[in-house]
Scaffold this active site. Structure first.
Site, PDB file in Angstrom:
ATOM      1  N   ARG A  67      65.819  90.894 -47.752  1.00  0.00           N
ATOM      2  CA  ARG A  67      65.735  89.501 -48.199  1.00  0.00           C
ATOM      3  C   ARG A  67      64.929  89.321 -49.482  1.00  0.00           C
ATOM      4  NH1 ARG A  67      62.296  91.000 -44.595  1.00  0.00           N
ATOM      5  NH2 ARG A  67      60.131  90.296 -44.569  1.00  0.00           N
ATOM      6  N   LYS A  82      53.829  94.524 -54.801  1.00  0.00           N
ATOM      7  CA  LYS A  82      54.902  93.570 -55.058  1.00  0.00           C
ATOM      8  C   LYS A  82      54.737  92.861 -56.395  1.00  0.00           C
ATOM      9  CE  LYS A  82      56.149  92.704 -50.249  1.00  0.00           C
ATOM     10  NZ  LYS A  82      56.245  91.723 -49.150  1.00  0.00           N
ATOM     11  N   CYS A 170      47.027  65.905 -44.053  1.00  0.00           N
ATOM     12  CA  CYS A 170      47.531  64.664 -43.461  1.00  0.00           C
ATOM     13  C   CYS A 170      48.668  64.965 -42.491  1.00  0.00           C
ATOM     14  CB  CYS A 170      48.049  63.712 -44.541  1.00  0.00           C
ATOM     15  SG  CYS A 170      46.815  62.977 -45.627  1.00  0.00           S
ATOM     16  N   CYS A 182      57.952  86.296 -39.461  1.00  0.00           N
ATOM     17  CA  CYS A 182      59.133  87.124 -39.739  1.00  0.00           C
ATOM     18  C   CYS A 182      59.034  88.488 -39.065  1.00  0.00           C
ATOM     19  CB  CYS A 182      59.300  87.306 -41.247  1.00  0.00           C
ATOM     20  SG  CYS A 182      59.626  85.762 -42.133  1.00  0.00           S
TER      21      CYS A 182
END
Length: 338
Positions: A67, A82, A170, A182
């Protein structure tokens, strides 16, 4: 640089020539270079963003390739950070964009420095503790940010403009403790791209200063079950909110509300203790751990994955054996507990 590179984008009336120039002048920071961060980064670089900063503490693994579109098998084999791998690929896509890569685990000090230099921040993190710090720093420095998250086939996105919209505090009141990630329930690539489609579209609206076109709603969807929801959030903003209210105290920037980490003396072990004591459901957690070996007793859950052993206690504490690296320990912790 070819004059035709952004021609289709400039033909889109809400952007036009003036909007393209604004895109060229702006600086966007992406916190996290996993699935969401990689997808958002590529879209912004292709759009011609002037300066992009990518921040990530992790390295590429083979399980990411399903992905995380910027990375290759070679990146996984070399365990390339990464941020480094992302910059290399993005510069091949658009060499005209200025890209800064930062390999680090962001805390308050790093976030404050990043926000002060940014026009906009995109959330691509893997845990709510960091998101709540992002939320408080956003309010402190009046820099907009765009929340995004996905797991399985489900995703969320929400745009936060300090002084105008409700903030994440909030919406949530308190940090969610535990939950699916995941690494425990999986994720499909289309859910990632649906989230970033919303995030990057909202980002472009902010960058070209078309604030009237912002969605102003919390978007959620479940692609597999064909569900899509858009919830108006206007009435959620709270005058007494400690993060964005009239007397804001920015509670998630306080050490009291942050996860505590410590290397145990004389052992290759890091202890991670959540800011708020939990009542962790160990049986439920065990059911979500599909990879690796587990053993459970009434007091703790032991989980062996690779060279590391993780021991979870009911109060939320975790011992991560096999490392003295706090950043690596936090990475493993958030992969499981989110």
């Amino acid at each position: 640089m070819s004059a035709d590179r952004y021609s289709r984008q400039k033909l889109f009336a809400p952007i036009g020539q003036a909007g393209q120039q604004l895109i060229r002048e702006k600086h966007v920071v992406i916190i996290g270079a996993g699935a969401l961060g990689a997808s958002s980064a590529e879209q912004l670089v292709r759009a011609g963003i002037g300066h992009l900063t990518i921040v990530d503490r992790d390295y590429v693994e083979m399980s990411n390739l399903q992905r995380q579109q910027l990375y290759s098998e070679e990146d996984a084999e070399l365990r390339t950070p990464k941020a480094i791998a992302a910059k290399g690929r993005l510069q091949q896509i658009n060499s005209d964009v200025s890209i800064t890569e930062l390999i680090m685990d962001v805390q308050r000090e790093e976030l404050e420095e990043l926000f002060q230099a940014a026009d906009l921040v995109l959330d691509a993190t893997d845990n709510f503790e960091t998101r709540m710090m992002i939320n408080d720093v956003s309010q402190l420095y009046h820099v907009p940010w765009i929340y995004g998250g996905c797991v399985g086939s489900y995703g969320l996105s929400y745009t936060i403009i300090p002084g105008q919209t409700p903030c994440l505090h909030c919406l949530l009141e308190t940090v969610p403790l535990g939950g699916a990630t995941c690494d425990t329930v999986g994720v499909i690539s289309p859910a990632v791209h649906m989230v970033t489609a919303h995030q990057v579209t909202e980002a472009l609206k902010i960058i070209v200063e078309d604030f009237d076109s912002l969605h102003k709603k919390l978007i959620s969807f479940d692609l597999w079950n064909n569900q899509y929801t858009s919830i108006k959030m206007d009435n959620v903003k709270k005058a007494e909110c400690p993060s964005c209210g009239e007397d804001a105290s920015y509670p998630f920037l306080s050490p009291v509300n942050q996860t505590k980490t410590a290397v145990l003396c004389g052992r290759d072990t890091v202890q991670i203790r959540p800011a708020v004591k939990q009542d962790l459901n160990l049986e439920s957690l065990r059911e979500r751990l599909h990879e690796g070996d587990t053993s459970l007793n009434p007091f703790l859950l032991s989980y062996q994955t690779g060279e590391q052993q993780m021991v979870f206690f009911k109060d939320g504490r975790v011992l991560i054996h096999g490392t003295k690296d706090i950043t690596e320990a936090r990475r493993l912790y958030h992969k499981i507990l989110g």
